[in-house]
Design an enzyme around this catalytic site. Structure first.
Site, PDB file in Angstrom:
ATOM      1  N   ASP A  78      37.751  64.143  69.052  1.00  0.00           N
ATOM      2  CA  ASP A  78      37.791  63.234  69.864  1.00  0.00           C
ATOM      3  C   ASP A  78      37.427  63.627  71.489  1.00  0.00           C
ATOM      4  OD1 ASP A  78      38.955  61.406  68.302  1.00  0.00           O
ATOM      5  OD2 ASP A  78      40.750  61.186  69.450  1.00  0.00           O
ATOM      6  N   CYS A 119      41.898  67.144  62.387  1.00  0.00           N
ATOM      7  CA  CYS A 119      41.759  66.443  63.522  1.00  0.00           C
ATOM      8  C   CYS A 119      42.269  64.924  63.320  1.00  0.00           C
ATOM      9  CB  CYS A 119      40.323  66.389  64.226  1.00  0.00           C
ATOM     10  SG  CYS A 119      39.916  68.131  64.816  1.00  0.00           S
ATOM     11  N   ASP A 120      42.275  64.510  64.714  1.00  0.00           N
ATOM     12  CA  ASP A 120      43.349  63.329  64.985  1.00  0.00           C
ATOM     13  C   ASP A 120      43.254  62.126  63.884  1.00  0.00           C
ATOM     14  OD1 ASP A 120      42.533  64.816  67.122  1.00  0.00           O
ATOM     15  OD2 ASP A 120      43.314  63.068  68.316  1.00  0.00           O
ATOM     16  N   LYS A 121      42.090  61.498  63.531  1.00  0.00           N
ATOM     17  CA  LYS A 121      41.943  60.227  62.826  1.00  0.00           C
ATOM     18  C   LYS A 121      41.903  60.969  61.188  1.00  0.00           C
ATOM     19  CE  LYS A 121      42.132  58.761  66.544  1.00  0.00           C
ATOM     20  NZ  LYS A 121      41.936  60.067  67.318  1.00  0.00           N
ATOM     21  N   CYS A 191      42.877  71.731  68.838  1.00  0.00           N
ATOM     22  CA  CYS A 191      43.208  72.321  70.041  1.00  0.00           C
ATOM     23  C   CYS A 191      44.804  72.770  70.342  1.00  0.00           C
ATOM     24  CB  CYS A 191      42.928  71.347  71.324  1.00  0.00           C
ATOM     25  SG  CYS A 191      41.264  70.684  71.177  1.00  0.00           S
ATOM     26  N   GLU A 443      40.561  56.449  73.902  1.00  0.00           N
ATOM     27  CA  GLU A 443      41.520  57.144  74.814  1.00  0.00           C
ATOM     28  C   GLU A 443      41.056  57.493  76.178  1.00  0.00           C
ATOM     29  OE1 GLU A 443      43.290  60.096  71.083  1.00  0.00           O
ATOM     30  OE2 GLU A 443      41.682  61.017  72.493  1.00  0.00           O
ATOM     31  N   SER A 468      45.035  60.144  75.102  1.00  0.00           N
ATOM     32  CA  SER A 468      45.000  61.438  74.047  1.00  0.00           C
ATOM     33  C   SER A 468      46.195  61.932  73.900  1.00  0.00           C
ATOM     34  CB  SER A 468      43.951  62.432  74.792  1.00  0.00           C
ATOM     35  OG  SER A 468      44.305  63.814  74.603  1.00  0.00           O
TER      36      SER A 468
END
Length: 551
Positions: A78, A119-121, A191, A443, A468
């Protein structure tokens, strides 16, 4: 075993011949076939180490008597996709990941899966597949990145984004930004703050789908390797015991995950992902919606202040005891009898667990805030709801009225911010960035970071897009219905007075119902020239308050 479909009987001789070409031996045909869904890629920091981690998983599977088969899924960073058209693909990729894992497991009759996202998704996408398949699954999240050090302070990616705004306003030199850029992201992992990737890893562990300690074990820590090896061994036992995702991810488990989310003050993106995962278990009586988040937010206090809301990093959370210590603190507010992937209940997993640092994980009687980190606001501007990370909002902005500054895209807004067009007290409205309008619900880290970095005070931001996990401040996202679906946000014009009252859960614009209807009827929607996957996604995606799932 499911894998008997491809390895037993005379009619499966061709199948066995192909499997022998992959190195499968006579003895292997008697063992469970375990898939490893690996989201390794060398363009995403959270995933660059997953190839080696998968090899460790394979050792565990082999030692426990299983046969590992690795395959890949996609992963979008992202941070790299941010603030350009690439971000339109981020949320959409969740559905591709779920479909990929489902397809590989079903096509090859795998007996169980080790899911390896970071990560995110990728994390929710793989959990959606686990729920959909309902075969034994265990998750090994890749782990957080170590924080960087800049001028004696711990830093992460968000500091770099905010540094861009600081340079623009003269608060930082370009040379200092260059130094920060080089040290903020020191290596492998997601992160270092409690952004969406790490929030989802924490909630995966809270759901009971990964081994205790997995979420906060850092990417470069040998503890992560040990957990990977143990997870490989554990999935073989789970296949033998037939412990299924639907037995672990119960309604109570989802309540526990929401409780942990609220206690940590995690990313607002969880209000998209947790309902999306739960939607795959509707036939099991599971339901998670915005109302559950909001109801529980008044019951669960915010007990940890992790970046971007506070100064602590994921490393501090891990050293304080990680998710087991958070669950121990919340034990009186959750069902600790729920089963987990360990074969034990939450309560049994917590035996001997203690909070090692109460400045990081506070006791219930001394929270950071009395309410959970997420709030759901409603009103004539968001009849179906909107979401704010209230744990990252300053006390003086918990209630705010101001004039609207309206933009029909994130790009228009960013240009105005860097052109110094935003004034103290403004309420920025970014619309046509929702699931359908974007499409892809981008985002908004660039505008929020620019505002913080430039030091513009008393400015709120409202959008039918999303933020985000690194966003902080009075930023309200997921406004539903979205502008492209004729939601009231499409009616707002420059100068309209908007009322935000987080304690009262109110988001309103000072317009009558008739004025809103008339303005929506005359609104001109932006035209998006789409082709390929995004065109299909726009036609199928549901609203943000429904999790942005495909229907």
């Amino acid at each position: 075993m499911r894998s008997d479909n491809i390895k037993k009987g005379i009619q499966r001789a061709p199948h066995r011949s192909l499997l022998r070409a992959c190195g499968v031996t006579d003895d292997d045909f008697e063992k469970p076939f375990i898939g490893i869904a690996n989201s390794y890629t060398d363009i995403v920091p959270g995933h660059i180490h997953l190839r080696e981690l998968a090899n460790t998983v394979k050792v565990g599977i082999g030692q426990a008597g299983g046969v590992p088969f690795e395959f890949n899924t996609m992963a979008i960073c992202d941070g790299i996709a941010m603030n350009h058209d690439g971000m339109r693909y981020s949320l959409a990729s969740r559905e591709i990941i779920a479909d990929t894992v489902e397809s590989m497991a079903q096509a090859h009759s795998l007996d169980g899966l080790v899911l390896m996202p970071t990560c995110d998704k990728v994390v929710p996408g793989m959990l959606m597949a686990a729920a959909r398949l309902d075969i034994p699954c265990i998750v090994v999240t890749g782990g957080p990145m170590m924080p960087g050090k800049f001028q004696g302070k711990s830093v992460d990616l968000i500091n770099v984004y905010e540094g861009v705004g600081a340079v623009t306003s003269g608060k930082m030199t370009e040379e200092e930004l260059g130094e920060l850029e080089r040290c903020a992201c020191p290596g492998a992992g997601s992160c270092a703050g409690l952004f969406t990737a790490n929030t989802m890893a924490c909630l995966t562990e809270a759901l009971g789908m990964s081994l205790p300690g997995c979420a906060t074990a850092h990417a470069v820590d040998s503890k992560k390797m040990r957990i990977a090896r143990l997870s490989g061994a554990r999935i073989v036992e789970m296949v033998k015991e037939q412990i299924l995702p639907s037995q672990i991810m119960t309604q109570d488990a989802f309540r526990t995950s929401v409780a942990v989310d609220l206690a940590l003050g995690g990313s607002s993106n969880t209000t998209l992902h947790i309902p999306a995962i739960a939607s795959e278990l509707e036939d099991k009586g599971v339901k998670v919606d915005l109302e559950l988040f909001d109801k529980m937010s008044t019951e669960i206090p915010h007990i940890a202040s992790i970046s971007p809301a506070g100064e602590h990093m994921m490393l501090d959370l891990d050293r304080a005891g990680g998710i087991p210590a958070v669950l121990k603190t919340l034990a009186s507010k959750i069902n600790t009898q729920n089963p987990t992937c360990t074969g034990l209940s939450v309560e049994e997993n917590l035996k001997g667990v203690e909070v090692r640092d109460e400045t990081v994980i506070r006791p219930l009687e001394n929270p950071v805030h009395s309410e959970g980190g997420i709030a759901v606001l409603k009103g004539n501007l968001a009849p179906n709801g909107s979401v704010i990370k209230q744990g990252a909002v300053d006390e003086n902005m918990m209630a705010h009225n101001g004039p609207a500054r309206v933009f029909n895209s994130e790009d228009e807004c960013v240009e105005a911010i860097f052109d110094h067009q935003i004034k103290e007290g403004d309420i920025i409205v970014i619309r046509y960035e929702g699931p359908k309008g974007g499409p892809g619900m981008r985002e908004m880290l660039n505008p929020t970071s620019a505002i913080v970095g430039m030091g513009i005070k008393s400015v709120a931001l409202i959008t039918d897009g999303r933020f985000s996990g690194g966003t902080r401040g009075p930023c309200i996202g997921h406004v539903s219905p979205e502008a492209m679906a004729n939601g009231p946000i499409a009616a707002v014009r420059d100068g309209d007075i908007i009322k935000i009252d987080i304690p009262q859960r109110i988001l309103e614009v000072e317009l009558s119902d008739d004025e809103i209807r008339e303005r929506i009827a005359s609104a001109t929607k932006p035209e998006r020239k789409l082709k390929g996957w995004l065109a299909r996604y726009q036609k199928l995606v549901s609203s943000a308050d429904k999790g942005g799932i495909l229907r």
